[in-house]
Scaffold this motif. Structure first.
Motif, PDB file in Angstrom:
ATOM      1  N   GLY A 177      32.096 -39.362 -20.748  1.00 19.71           N
ATOM      2  CA  GLY A 177      32.511 -38.642 -21.948  1.00 19.71           C
ATOM      3  C   GLY A 177      31.453 -38.576 -23.026  1.00 19.71           C
ATOM      4  N   ASP A 178      30.201 -38.893 -22.666  1.00 20.91           N
ATOM      5  CA  ASP A 178      29.099 -38.890 -23.632  1.00 20.91           C
ATOM      6  C   ASP A 178      28.807 -37.463 -24.102  1.00 20.91           C
ATOM      7  OD1 ASP A 178      26.840 -39.211 -25.122  1.00 20.91           O
ATOM      8  OD2 ASP A 178      25.656 -40.196 -23.571  1.00 20.91           O
ATOM      9  N   PRO A 179      29.034 -37.162 -25.379  1.00 17.93           N
ATOM     10  CA  PRO A 179      28.799 -35.807 -25.884  1.00 17.93           C
ATOM     11  C   PRO A 179      27.335 -35.377 -25.828  1.00 17.93           C
ATOM     12  CG  PRO A 179      29.221 -37.323 -27.692  1.00 17.93           C
ATOM     13  CD  PRO A 179      29.535 -38.066 -26.433  1.00 17.93           C
ATOM     14  N   ASP A 180      26.423 -36.344 -25.792  1.00 11.53           N
ATOM     15  CA  ASP A 180      24.995 -36.006 -25.716  1.00 11.53           C
ATOM     16  C   ASP A 180      24.621 -35.406 -24.359  1.00 11.53           C
ATOM     17  OD1 ASP A 180      24.569 -36.914 -28.277  1.00 11.53           O
ATOM     18  OD2 ASP A 180      23.957 -38.926 -27.648  1.00 11.53           O
ATOM     19  N   GLN A 181      25.513 -35.551 -23.373  1.00 10.08           N
ATOM     20  CA  GLN A 181      25.235 -35.050 -22.033  1.00 10.08           C
ATOM     21  C   GLN A 181      25.911 -33.704 -21.737  1.00 10.08           C
ATOM     22  OE1 GLN A 181      23.074 -36.682 -20.023  1.00 10.08           O
ATOM     23  NE2 GLN A 181      22.831 -38.116 -21.726  1.00 10.08           N
ATOM     24  N   ILE A 182      26.577 -33.131 -22.739  1.00  8.25           N
ATOM     25  CA  ILE A 182      27.331 -31.893 -22.522  1.00  8.25           C
ATOM     26  C   ILE A 182      26.444 -30.771 -22.001  1.00  8.25           C
ATOM     27  CG2 ILE A 182      28.633 -30.048 -23.645  1.00  8.25           C
ATOM     28  CD1 ILE A 182      29.829 -32.154 -25.498  1.00  8.25           C
ATOM     29  N   GLU A 183      25.328 -30.526 -22.666  1.00 12.15           N
ATOM     30  CA  GLU A 183      24.464 -29.410 -22.259  1.00 12.15           C
ATOM     31  C   GLU A 183      23.839 -29.656 -20.888  1.00 12.15           C
ATOM     32  OE1 GLU A 183      24.617 -26.562 -23.747  1.00 12.15           O
ATOM     33  OE2 GLU A 183      26.009 -27.574 -25.100  1.00 12.15           O
ATOM     34  N   LYS A 184      23.565 -30.908 -20.587  1.00 10.55           N
ATOM     35  CA  LYS A 184      23.014 -31.254 -19.275  1.00 10.55           C
ATOM     36  C   LYS A 184      24.033 -30.935 -18.181  1.00 10.55           C
ATOM     37  CE  LYS A 184      20.881 -35.090 -16.755  1.00 10.55           C
ATOM     38  NZ  LYS A 184      20.477 -36.524 -16.842  1.00 10.55           N
ATOM     39  N   MET A 185      25.297 -31.243 -18.439  1.00  6.51           N
ATOM     40  CA  MET A 185      26.364 -30.944 -17.485  1.00  6.51           C
ATOM     41  C   MET A 185      26.592 -29.437 -17.376  1.00  6.51           C
ATOM     42  SD  MET A 185      27.611 -33.718 -16.053  1.00  6.51           S
ATOM     43  CE  MET A 185      25.848 -34.093 -15.885  1.00  6.51           C
ATOM     44  N   ARG A 186      26.453 -28.748 -18.488  1.00  9.24           N
ATOM     45  CA  ARG A 186      26.618 -27.298 -18.467  1.00  9.24           C
ATOM     46  C   ARG A 186      25.538 -26.647 -17.591  1.00  9.24           C
ATOM     47  NH1 ARG A 186      28.694 -23.783 -22.665  1.00  9.24           N
ATOM     48  NH2 ARG A 186      28.434 -25.432 -24.225  1.00  9.24           N
ATOM     49  N   ASP A 230      33.802 -18.304 -16.675  1.00 11.04           N
ATOM     50  CA  ASP A 230      34.036 -18.094 -18.106  1.00 11.04           C
ATOM     51  C   ASP A 230      34.912 -19.210 -18.686  1.00 11.04           C
ATOM     52  OD1 ASP A 230      32.544 -15.777 -18.006  1.00 11.04           O
ATOM     53  OD2 ASP A 230      34.285 -14.455 -17.765  1.00 11.04           O
ATOM     54  N   ALA A 231      35.929 -19.616 -17.924  1.00  9.54           N
ATOM     55  CA  ALA A 231      36.842 -20.664 -18.395  1.00  9.54           C
ATOM     56  C   ALA A 231      36.105 -21.995 -18.545  1.00  9.54           C
ATOM     57  CB  ALA A 231      38.010 -20.808 -17.430  1.00  9.54           C
ATOM     58  N   VAL A 232      35.231 -22.286 -17.595  1.00  7.90           N
ATOM     59  CA  VAL A 232      34.464 -23.535 -17.655  1.00  7.90           C
ATOM     60  C   VAL A 232      33.546 -23.540 -18.875  1.00  7.90           C
ATOM     61  CG1 VAL A 232      32.671 -24.910 -16.523  1.00  7.90           C
ATOM     62  CG2 VAL A 232      34.552 -23.990 -15.176  1.00  7.90           C
ATOM     63  N   MET A 233      32.867 -22.433 -19.113  1.00 12.36           N
ATOM     64  CA  MET A 233      31.960 -22.353 -20.253  1.00 12.36           C
ATOM     65  C   MET A 233      32.723 -22.509 -21.570  1.00 12.36           C
ATOM     66  SD  MET A 233      29.127 -22.154 -18.757  1.00 12.36           S
ATOM     67  CE  MET A 233      27.862 -21.664 -19.914  1.00 12.36           C
ATOM     68  N   GLU A 234      33.919 -21.920 -21.643  1.00 16.13           N
ATOM     69  CA  GLU A 234      34.737 -22.055 -22.847  1.00 16.13           C
ATOM     70  C   GLU A 234      35.145 -23.512 -23.066  1.00 16.13           C
ATOM     71  OE1 GLU A 234      38.075 -19.462 -22.517  1.00 16.13           O
ATOM     72  OE2 GLU A 234      36.877 -17.616 -22.657  1.00 16.13           O
ATOM     73  N   LYS A 235      35.451 -24.217 -21.970  1.00 21.56           N
ATOM     74  CA  LYS A 235      35.867 -25.615 -22.087  1.00 21.56           C
ATOM     75  C   LYS A 235      34.693 -26.516 -22.429  1.00 21.56           C
ATOM     76  CE  LYS A 235      39.938 -24.959 -19.284  1.00 21.56           C
ATOM     77  NZ  LYS A 235      40.694 -25.175 -18.032  1.00 21.56           N
ATOM     78  N   PHE A 236      33.490 -26.152 -21.993  1.00 19.76           N
ATOM     79  CA  PHE A 236      32.301 -26.894 -22.424  1.00 19.76           C
ATOM     80  C   PHE A 236      32.102 -26.693 -23.937  1.00 19.76           C
ATOM     81  CE2 PHE A 236      30.436 -27.195 -18.005  1.00 19.76           C
ATOM     82  CZ  PHE A 236      30.242 -28.567 -18.036  1.00 19.76           C
ATOM     83  N   GLU A 294      32.519 -28.784 -29.486  1.00 14.91           N
ATOM     84  CA  GLU A 294      33.063 -28.627 -30.829  1.00 14.91           C
ATOM     85  C   GLU A 294      33.867 -29.859 -31.241  1.00 14.91           C
ATOM     86  OE1 GLU A 294      33.591 -26.905 -34.472  1.00 14.91           O
ATOM     87  OE2 GLU A 294      32.309 -26.220 -32.815  1.00 14.91           O
ATOM     88  N   GLU A 295      34.660 -30.381 -30.319  1.00 18.46           N
ATOM     89  CA  GLU A 295      35.447 -31.581 -30.609  1.00 18.46           C
ATOM     90  C   GLU A 295      34.537 -32.786 -30.857  1.00 18.46           C
ATOM     91  OE1 GLU A 295      37.942 -31.879 -27.199  1.00 18.46           O
ATOM     92  OE2 GLU A 295      39.440 -30.457 -27.967  1.00 18.46           O
ATOM     93  N   ALA A 296      33.465 -32.877 -30.063  1.00 19.90           N
ATOM     94  CA  ALA A 296      32.521 -33.983 -30.225  1.00 19.90           C
ATOM     95  C   ALA A 296      31.825 -33.894 -31.580  1.00 19.90           C
ATOM     96  CB  ALA A 296      31.491 -33.951 -29.103  1.00 19.90           C
ATOM     97  N   LYS A 297      31.528 -32.689 -32.013  1.00 17.34           N
ATOM     98  CA  LYS A 297      30.861 -32.486 -33.297  1.00 17.34           C
ATOM     99  C   LYS A 297      31.751 -32.938 -34.443  1.00 17.34           C
ATOM    100  CE  LYS A 297      28.698 -28.894 -36.150  1.00 17.34           C
ATOM    101  NZ  LYS A 297      28.408 -27.440 -36.253  1.00 17.34           N
ATOM    102  N   LYS A 298      33.043 -32.644 -34.333  1.00 15.76           N
ATOM    103  CA  LYS A 298      33.981 -33.009 -35.390  1.00 15.76           C
ATOM    104  C   LYS A 298      34.127 -34.523 -35.504  1.00 15.76           C
ATOM    105  CE  LYS A 298      36.794 -28.800 -35.220  1.00 15.76           C
ATOM    106  NZ  LYS A 298      38.131 -28.235 -34.898  1.00 15.76           N
ATOM    107  N   THR A 299      34.153 -35.201 -34.367  1.00  9.03           N
ATOM    108  CA  THR A 299      34.349 -36.654 -34.377  1.00  9.03           C
ATOM    109  C   THR A 299      33.117 -37.405 -34.881  1.00  9.03           C
ATOM    110  OG1 THR A 299      33.647 -36.799 -32.052  1.00  9.03           O
ATOM    111  CG2 THR A 299      36.003 -36.594 -32.497  1.00  9.03           C
ATOM    112  N   THR A 300      31.952 -36.776 -34.800  1.00  4.04           N
ATOM    113  CA  THR A 300      30.718 -37.443 -35.245  1.00  4.04           C
ATOM    114  C   THR A 300      30.357 -37.116 -36.685  1.00  4.04           C
ATOM    115  OG1 THR A 300      29.419 -35.602 -34.302  1.00  4.04           O
ATOM    116  CG2 THR A 300      29.736 -37.572 -32.937  1.00  4.04           C
TER     117      THR A 300
END
Length: 213
Positions: A150-159, A186-192, A197-203
């Motif tokens: 669940g590491d938000p820093d890895q989101i783009e790497k997973m994308r 498209d659905a996967v990209m939206e969920k990424f 966005e959720e990770a940004k709000k929590t930080t």
């Protein structure tokens, strides 16, 4: 902190306290203790902030990863069995050596299926079916989060990994993937995007240096 760390720290405090009490009990004059400067505990500011000490660590969810992989393998095996049955009934000599050949066989479309097989396929690719857009995109995100803990820093790497996998799937299919695959992409990209966005709000923590009443 370990139990040893807690107990050792308590012993030190206890010894310091006893040392002070012993000095008074040994017959020291009251004026001696009054004239001496205060030798209480001195607070030393640490370079580490509260945020640093509470920084969250992220580890892969191995149990969930194993479950997702096992489920995918079981479903793929089920699909492979269905394709083999179709080919056997039609007398096809095309052999399925691996997943690549299976997908190319399906992409060719040169086969017929029974009513039961067609009904099952339609159920599987429905919006709420196992191979449908919703469940498939959810599984991809679940797998990405399990791998990264669940590491938000890895989101783009997973994308990026997903995009690479999608391109490989297109090559395996041999031509443009069906529309359901495009909608799943498209659905996967939206969920990424939503995860980011959720990770940004929590930080976004309020600056503690701001003026307080």
């Amino acid at each position: 902190m370990s139990v040893n760390g807690v107990t050792s720290g308590s012993n030190v405090d206890y010894e310091i306290y006893n040392a002070g009490a012993g000095a008074t009990a040994s017959g020291s004059k009251p004026e001696d203790t009054v004239s001496k400067p205060d030798t209480g505990v001195v607070y030393e500011k640490s370079d580490k902030t509260e945020t640093d000490s509470a920084k969250k660590t992220y580890t892969p969810n191995k149990e969930l990863i194993a479950k997702l992989k096992s489920d995918a393998e079981q479903r793929t095996s089920q699909l492979r069995s269905l394709v083999e049955q179709i080919m056997t009934k039609q007398g096809s000599t095309f052999g399925i050596a691996n997943n690549d050949s299976m997908w190319k066989f399906l992409a060719g479309g040169n086969f017929t299926v029974t009513a039961a097989a067609k009904a099952q396929a339609q159920a599987d690719i429905a919006d709420d079916g196992y191979w449908g857009v919703n469940q498939t995109s959810d599984r991809i995100l679940d797998f990405a989060k399990a791998l990264t803990g669940g590491d938000p820093d890895q989101i783009e790497k997973m994308r990026e990994a997903f995009e690479k996998g999608f391109k490989q799937a297109t090559g395996t299919w041999g031509k443009e993937l069906p529309s359901i695959s495009s909608r799943t992409y498209d659905a996967v990209m939206e969920k990424f995007d939503k995860w980011a966005e959720e990770a940004k709000k929590t930080t976004e923590v309020k600056d503690p240096t701001e003026s307080q009443i």
